[in-house]
Design a protein around this motif. Structure first.
Motif, PDB file in Angstrom:
ATOM      1  N   GLY A   1       0.783  -1.231   0.000  1.00  0.00           N
ATOM      2  CA  GLY A   1       0.000   0.000   0.000  1.00  0.00           C
ATOM      3  C   GLY A   1       0.811   1.275   0.000  1.00  0.00           C
ATOM      4  N   CYS A   2       2.131   1.177  -0.139  1.00  0.00           N
ATOM      5  CA  CYS A   2       2.971   2.368   0.033  1.00  0.00           C
ATOM      6  C   CYS A   2       2.773   3.415  -1.056  1.00  0.00           C
ATOM      7  N   ALA A   3       2.577   3.001  -2.291  1.00  0.00           N
ATOM      8  CA  ALA A   3       2.349   3.978  -3.355  1.00  0.00           C
ATOM      9  C   ALA A   3       1.062   4.745  -3.104  1.00  0.00           C
ATOM     10  N   ALA A   4       0.024   4.031  -2.686  1.00  0.00           N
ATOM     11  CA  ALA A   4      -1.246   4.690  -2.373  1.00  0.00           C
ATOM     12  C   ALA A   4      -1.100   5.621  -1.181  1.00  0.00           C
ATOM     13  N   GLU A   5      -0.309   5.210  -0.183  1.00  0.00           N
ATOM     14  CA  GLU A   5      -0.111   6.059   0.991  1.00  0.00           C
ATOM     15  C   GLU A   5       0.575   7.365   0.610  1.00  0.00           C
ATOM     16  N   ARG A   6       1.617   7.271  -0.218  1.00  0.00           N
ATOM     17  CA  ARG A   6       2.327   8.485  -0.632  1.00  0.00           C
ATOM     18  C   ARG A   6       1.404   9.434  -1.398  1.00  0.00           C
ATOM     19  N   ALA A   7       0.560   8.869  -2.253  1.00  0.00           N
ATOM     20  CA  ALA A   7      -0.379   9.702  -3.007  1.00  0.00           C
ATOM     21  C   ALA A   7      -1.408  10.337  -2.079  1.00  0.00           C
ATOM     22  N   ALA A   8      -1.872   9.572  -1.096  1.00  0.00           N
ATOM     23  CA  ALA A   8      -2.890  10.068  -0.180  1.00  0.00           C
ATOM     24  C   ALA A   8      -2.359  11.216   0.670  1.00  0.00           C
ATOM     25  N   ILE A   9      -1.137  11.081   1.154  1.00  0.00           N
ATOM     26  CA  ILE A   9      -0.575  12.137   1.992  1.00  0.00           C
ATOM     27  C   ILE A   9      -0.451  13.432   1.196  1.00  0.00           C
ATOM     28  N   GLY A  10      -0.284  13.332  -0.110  1.00  0.00           N
ATOM     29  CA  GLY A  10      -0.179  14.516  -0.946  1.00  0.00           C
ATOM     30  C   GLY A  10      -1.506  15.214  -1.183  1.00  0.00           C
ATOM     31  N   GLN A  11      -2.621  14.567  -0.780  1.00  0.00           N
ATOM     32  CA  GLN A  11      -3.929  15.189  -0.983  1.00  0.00           C
ATOM     33  C   GLN A  11      -4.225  16.159   0.160  1.00  0.00           C
TER      34      GLN A  11
END
Length: 272
Positions: free
Chosen positions: A259-269
């Motif tokens: 889930g790390c790619a999704a986590e990085r994208a989410a934190i950028g929101q």
């Protein structure tokens, strides 16, 4: 003196149920053995002193309260987004599962076989955070956003007990700020990223509609103060040394969190 006695009484009650007080929306599943409960690193007197330093919540109807309300409402735009789903994940603070929050900076998967010394480190510090934040909550009550607006959605299941509990300071923000800085000592080469993840646990509570921004800021400040205190204790230093060795070994096993790619994208929101 009266306030100190009140806080001391709260410490005595909170020590008995420290971890569940922080996150009563995620009962321990019967198929996973919870870690053995341990004592906080700090004694009651130290926790009372730290709780006494938390500023009171903003005054209802004040400009500060209005700014808090605007800051909270901005996050409605991200309901059901990836950031919303990350906030749901961040609600988990049982240490043997919460280690997963720090997988991505470490490029590993800690919860798959949770390192016992690391779990002990997080478990004991969780109790410090829970006792201190609950004592501070008792001094000045502020409703949560989901209580001020019953139509407001929360990102997790909210029962009447949680909905009616105090918003200030945020216990999750306290835990997150404390754990992020502890993890930065466990793995200093990723200190900045680990601290950020810990602080994002607090941000998630605003995204969830469970705390106002100033509640999170107060909780994070308390978490930082707790970190500075617990790291001076011999028990913490012993647990830290053991956790460092465990995490270093875990990072060599080749496990990764998908889930790390999704986590990085989410934190950028960030809401506009």
């Amino acid at each position: 003196m009266i306030r100190a006695r009140l806080l001391a009484g709260m410490v005595c009650v909170a020590v008995a149920a420290a971890s569940c007080a922080v996150n009563d929306s995620f009962p321990a599943p019967t198929h996973i053995a919870a870690p053995v409960q341990a004592e906080p690193y700090l004694d009651a007197e130290a926790l009372v002193s730290l709780a006494s330093g938390v500023p009171p919540p903003v005054v209802a109807g004040s400009p500060e309260a209005a700014a808090d309300q605007r800051g909270s409402l901005r996050w409605i735009a991200l309901e059901d987004s990836d950031r919303w789903r990350l906030a749901q994940t961040h609600a988990e603070v049982r240490p043997h599962l919460a280690v997963q929050h720090f997988d991505c900076p470490l490029n590993t998967r800690l919860a798959e076989d949770a390192p016992p010394a690391l779990v002990r480190l997080l478990d004991r510090s969780l109790r410090d955070a829970s006792v201190a934040s609950n004592a501070a909550k008792a001094v000045g009550f502020r409703p949560r956003p989901v209580a001020d607006d019953p139509a407001r959605r929360a990102c997790i299941r909210v029962d009447d007990t949680l909905r009616s509990s105090a918003s200030h300071p945020s216990g999750h923000a306290t835990v997150g700020a404390l754990w992020g800085r502890i993890m930065a000592e466990v793995a200093p080469d990723e200190a900045g990223a680990l601290i950020r993840i810990g602080d994002e646990i607090g941000v998630s509570r605003v995204a969830c509609g469970l705390h106002y921004p100033s509640d999170v800021a107060a909780g994070q400040a308390l978490g930082i103060a707790l970190f500075q205190a617990v790291r001076e204790t011999p028990d913490y230093q012993a647990d830290l040394a053991a956790a460092r060795a465990e995490v270093a070994q875990a990072r060599t096993l080749g496990r990764v969190n998908p889930g790390c790619a999704a986590e990085r994208a989410a934190i950028g929101q960030i809401p506009s």
